[in-house]
Design a protein around this motif. Structure first.
Motif, mmCIF file in Angstrom:
data_model
loop_
_atom_site.group_PDB
_atom_site.id
_atom_site.type_symbol
_atom_site.label_atom_id
_atom_site.label_comp_id
_atom_site.label_asym_id
_atom_site.label_seq_id
_atom_site.Cartn_x
_atom_site.Cartn_y
_atom_site.Cartn_z
ATOM 1 N N PRO A 1 0.841 -1.203 0.000
ATOM 2 C CA PRO A 1 0.000 0.000 0.000
ATOM 3 C C PRO A 1 0.873 1.250 0.000
ATOM 4 O O PRO A 1 1.923 1.293 0.627
ATOM 5 C CB PRO A 1 -0.800 -0.126 1.300
ATOM 6 N N ARG A 2 0.409 2.226 -0.739
ATOM 7 C CA ARG A 2 1.158 3.463 -0.822
ATOM 8 C C ARG A 2 0.951 4.280 0.444
ATOM 9 O O ARG A 2 -0.131 4.343 1.000
ATOM 10 C CB ARG A 2 0.704 4.267 -2.021
ATOM 11 N N LYS A 3 2.005 4.899 0.873
ATOM 12 C CA LYS A 3 1.911 5.758 2.041
ATOM 13 C C LYS A 3 1.354 7.104 1.619
ATOM 14 O O LYS A 3 1.691 7.640 0.568
ATOM 15 C CB LYS A 3 3.282 5.963 2.671
ATOM 16 N N LYS A 4 0.494 7.638 2.454
ATOM 17 C CA LYS A 4 -0.048 8.956 2.166
ATOM 18 C C LYS A 4 0.984 10.003 2.536
ATOM 19 O O LYS A 4 1.707 9.874 3.515
ATOM 20 C CB LYS A 4 -1.326 9.197 2.963
#
Length: 101
Positions: free
Chosen positions: A66-69
């Protein structure tokens, strides 16, 4: 571009053709899971590899992380609050004089 494939060829099999007569030469820097599957399909294809990842490692590599915000820097709020004493000015000169009429 960095190679993230888990497959590793033996040093003596670096730059091996992908198939008979193929112009694609496979080595540890450009090997992909698709190339590795084609090389493994050869008779005794396992002998070409120094390391073959397990099914669990392959499944873990396929699932995207998952991409980090991106965190937004918190800046102080900009406000224009004036003190009451600044609001009270002597504006008697600016007001119309009702006695002058």
């Amino acid at each position: 571009m960095e190679n993230t494939s888990k497959y590793r060829l033996h040093a003596k099999y670096e730059n091996i053709p992908l198939a008979f007569g193929s112009s694609i030469l496979v080595n540890n820097t450009n090997i992909t899971p698709e190339y590795a599957k084609q090389l493994l399909a050869r008779p005794n294809g396992e002998r070409l590899f120094a390391y073959i990842p397990t099914e669990e490692e392959l499944a873990a590599a396929e699932t995207p992380k998952p991409r980090k915000k991106r965190q937004v820097k918190k800046q102080p709020l900009q406000h224009n609050i004036k003190k009451q004493s600044d609001l009270e000015t002597d504006d008697t000169d600016a007001l119309p004089n009702p006695e002058a009429q």
